[in-house]
Scaffold this active site. Structure first.
Site, PDB file in Angstrom:
ATOM      1  N   GLY A 130       0.124 -73.107 -57.767  1.00  0.00           N
ATOM      2  CA  GLY A 130       0.880 -72.121 -58.542  1.00  0.00           C
ATOM      3  C   GLY A 130       0.005 -71.452 -59.591  1.00  0.00           C
ATOM      4  CG  ASP A 159      -9.848 -67.410 -53.983  1.00  0.00           C
ATOM      5  OD1 ASP A 159      -9.202 -66.379 -53.896  1.00  0.00           O
ATOM      6  OD2 ASP A 159      -9.491 -68.385 -54.686  1.00  0.00           O
ATOM      7  CG  HIS A 187      -6.766 -68.377 -57.241  1.00  0.00           C
ATOM      8  ND1 HIS A 187      -7.186 -67.778 -56.077  1.00  0.00           N
ATOM      9  CD2 HIS A 187      -5.470 -68.064 -57.367  1.00  0.00           C
ATOM     10  CE1 HIS A 187      -6.169 -67.138 -55.527  1.00  0.00           C
ATOM     11  NE2 HIS A 187      -5.109 -67.291 -56.283  1.00  0.00           N
TER      12      HIS A 187
HETATM   13  P1  NAI Z   1       7.885 -68.233 -54.211  1.00  0.00           P
HETATM   14  O1  NAI Z   1       8.442 -67.456 -55.343  1.00  0.00           O
HETATM   15  O2  NAI Z   1       8.274 -67.916 -52.823  1.00  0.00           O
HETATM   16  O3  NAI Z   1       8.239 -69.788 -54.432  1.00  0.00           O
HETATM   17  C1  NAI Z   1       8.077 -70.424 -55.650  1.00  0.00           C
HETATM   18  C2  NAI Z   1       9.108 -71.519 -55.726  1.00  0.00           C
HETATM   19  O4  NAI Z   1       8.834 -72.287 -56.891  1.00  0.00           O
HETATM   20  C3  NAI Z   1      10.542 -71.011 -55.856  1.00  0.00           C
HETATM   21  O5  NAI Z   1      11.360 -71.651 -54.897  1.00  0.00           O
HETATM   22  C4  NAI Z   1      10.907 -71.410 -57.284  1.00  0.00           C
HETATM   23  O6  NAI Z   1      12.290 -71.703 -57.428  1.00  0.00           O
HETATM   24  C5  NAI Z   1      10.048 -72.638 -57.485  1.00  0.00           C
HETATM   25  N1  NAI Z   1       9.832 -73.011 -58.870  1.00  0.00           N
HETATM   26  C6  NAI Z   1       9.680 -72.220 -59.957  1.00  0.00           C
HETATM   27  N2  NAI Z   1       9.560 -72.951 -61.066  1.00  0.00           N
HETATM   28  C7  NAI Z   1       9.603 -74.244 -60.667  1.00  0.00           C
HETATM   29  C8  NAI Z   1       9.545 -75.468 -61.372  1.00  0.00           C
HETATM   30  N3  NAI Z   1       9.414 -75.506 -62.700  1.00  0.00           N
HETATM   31  N4  NAI Z   1       9.621 -76.598 -60.669  1.00  0.00           N
HETATM   32  C9  NAI Z   1       9.775 -76.580 -59.321  1.00  0.00           C
HETATM   33  N5  NAI Z   1       9.868 -75.456 -58.607  1.00  0.00           N
HETATM   34  C10 NAI Z   1       9.771 -74.289 -59.284  1.00  0.00           C
HETATM   35  O7  NAI Z   1       6.292 -68.193 -54.397  1.00  0.00           O
HETATM   36  P2  NAI Z   1       5.163 -68.555 -53.367  1.00  0.00           P
HETATM   37  O8  NAI Z   1       4.774 -67.365 -52.602  1.00  0.00           O
HETATM   38  O9  NAI Z   1       5.524 -69.797 -52.634  1.00  0.00           O
HETATM   39  O10 NAI Z   1       3.942 -68.832 -54.363  1.00  0.00           O
HETATM   40  C11 NAI Z   1       3.958 -69.941 -55.234  1.00  0.00           C
HETATM   41  C12 NAI Z   1       2.825 -69.850 -56.229  1.00  0.00           C
HETATM   42  O11 NAI Z   1       1.565 -69.926 -55.579  1.00  0.00           O
HETATM   43  C13 NAI Z   1       2.786 -68.563 -57.038  1.00  0.00           C
HETATM   44  O12 NAI Z   1       2.497 -68.903 -58.386  1.00  0.00           O
HETATM   45  C14 NAI Z   1       1.637 -67.804 -56.431  1.00  0.00           C
HETATM   46  O13 NAI Z   1       1.079 -66.896 -57.358  1.00  0.00           O
HETATM   47  C15 NAI Z   1       0.704 -68.929 -56.117  1.00  0.00           C
HETATM   48  N6  NAI Z   1      -0.375 -68.644 -55.155  1.00  0.00           N
HETATM   49  C16 NAI Z   1      -1.590 -69.239 -55.372  1.00  0.00           C
HETATM   50  C17 NAI Z   1      -2.639 -69.047 -54.505  1.00  0.00           C
HETATM   51  C18 NAI Z   1      -3.965 -69.695 -54.761  1.00  0.00           C
HETATM   52  O14 NAI Z   1      -4.913 -69.385 -54.026  1.00  0.00           O
HETATM   53  N7  NAI Z   1      -4.157 -70.576 -55.734  1.00  0.00           N
HETATM   54  C19 NAI Z   1      -2.494 -68.193 -53.318  1.00  0.00           C
HETATM   55  C20 NAI Z   1      -1.180 -67.632 -53.158  1.00  0.00           C
HETATM   56  C21 NAI Z   1      -0.170 -67.859 -54.058  1.00  0.00           C
END
Ligand code: NAI
Length: 326
Positions: A130, A159, A187
């Site tokens: 995240g 990456d 990242h």
């Molecule tokens: P999404 O919005 O589809 O899912 C995120 C989920 O996390 C939602 O179901 C939400 O309810 C839940 N959530 C929010 N706060 C929470 C908490 N305190 N405790 C538990 N669950 C919680 O987002 P997606 O596409 O799955 O991406 C998730 C994260 O990964 C984002 O922050 C995104 O920016 C990041 N990301 C990181 C990458 C990396 O290379 N490090 C690559 C792509 C995305």
């Protein structure tokens, strides 16, 4: 039979998790003879959707899926876990400034770090996906003083994989043959994909490509902006490739990289001029759950300037949340 490994996934009702949990349950993470128990954490209002994900997991009839726990409580989610994928985070809302985004996530990762500190296995391996991933991982680590800092890393593997594919296409080699590639730093678009040492089939890729302008003007910025390009094309952020990278990073971490260099964001030991504790992407090899930095690589003036840019961003992020850790 092996006893099951407990694996937590946060943000379990989100889109990355939707591409991640099925692969974990199928054996893609730990192999075909290792049962797993999934601990699925999401917010209270997402429990209904999470129930749907669990129905689909059941409907896959995965022989390795030995159990599931769904919860909105981090202390339940992290109880006795061996592995944690911290995917859930607060996305940037309309008009939200970077500082607010850092603050909102700092709160989440402070709570989750404390819960890990209390209930996770002392040998737990926790990957933060995240965003802002490096600083969220730093916060979780600082909030878990009874766990070794070595229990934490942030995901820079997406990456790394993006850079490897682009490099392989440019050099006309198979991506599976690309070794000794590095992605340094945060990242974020400031990351530094570095192929000065990269090889394929005994050939140095920098010599084969021999195009410093391509490196600076095409390769580095394209890798940096790849996430935005996927959003632009797909209308949604990269989820399958992010889940795949999370599997790659944790598999290499716990199973071993077999001598290959991989990039991981881990707490700095002070080498390469990176202040101790900062979660910084570096080249590593892994064996038996132990991560070893590739030491003493030459850093020329250009590489140093790129390291400085991404390090400065991480220092700024650390300063922006410092008051929340006190
Ligand atoms: P999404 O919005 O589809 O899912 C995120 C989920 O996390 C939602 O179901 C939400 O309810 C839940 N959530 C929010 N706060 C929470 C908490 N305190 N405790 C538990 N669950 C919680 O987002 P997606 O596409 O799955 O991406 C998730 C994260 O990964 C984002 O922050 C995104 O920016 C990041 N990301 C990181 C990458 C990396 O290379 N490090 C690559 C792509 C995305």
């Amino acid at each position: 039979a092996k006893s099951p490994v407990r694996i937590a996934v946060t943000g379990a009702a989100g889109q990355i998790a939707y591409a991640l949990v099925f692969r974990i349950a199928s054996g893609a993470l730990l192999g075909p003879d290792q049962p797993v128990i999934l601990h699925l954490l999401d917010l209270p209002q997402m429990q209904g959707a999470l129930g749907g994900v669990m129905m689909e997991l059941e409907d896959c009839a995965f022989p390795l899926l030995a159990g599931m726990v769904a919860t909105d409580d981090p202390k339940v989610a992290f109880k006795d876990i061996d592995i944690g994928f911290l995917v859930g985070a607060r996305p940037r809302g309309k008009g939200m400034e970077r500082k607010d985004l850092l603050g909102a996530n700092a709160e989440i990762f402070t709570v989750q770090g404390r819960a890990l500190n209390e209930v996770a296995k002392r040998s737990a391996r926790v990957l933060v996906v995240g965003n802002p991933a490096n600083t969220n991982a730093y916060i979780a680590m600082k909030s878990a003083p009874d766990l070794s800092p070595d229990c934490f890393s942030a995901m820079i593997r997406l990456d790394h994989n993006r850079a490897a594919s682009m490099l392989a296409a440019k050099a006309g080699v198979n991506v599976g043959d690309v070794g000794k590639l590095i992605v340094w730093g945060n990242h974020s678009p400031t990351m530094y994909p570095d192929y000065r040492f990269a090889e394929a089939g005994g050939r140095k890729l920098a010599e084969a490509i021999n195009d410093e302008a391509w490196n600076r003007d095409v390769f580095i910025p394209t890798v940096g902006k790849r996430g935005a390009a996927v959003i632009e094309a797909r209308g949604a952020s990269s989820a399958a490739s992010a889940a795949n990278a999370a599997i790659d990073q944790v598999r290499d971490w716990v199973v071993g990289s077999d001598g290959r260099w991989v990039s991981m964001a881990i707490p700095s030991d002070g080498s390469y001029g990176i202040p101790e504790g900062i979660m910084f992407g570096v080249p590593v090899t892994t064996q038996g759950g132990v991560v070893t930095r590739v030491p003493n690589l030459a850093i020329d003036a250009f590489a140093q300037s790129r390291l400085d840019i991404t390090l400065n961003e991480l220092k700024e992020e650390r300063e922006a949340i410092a008051h929340l850790l006190a």
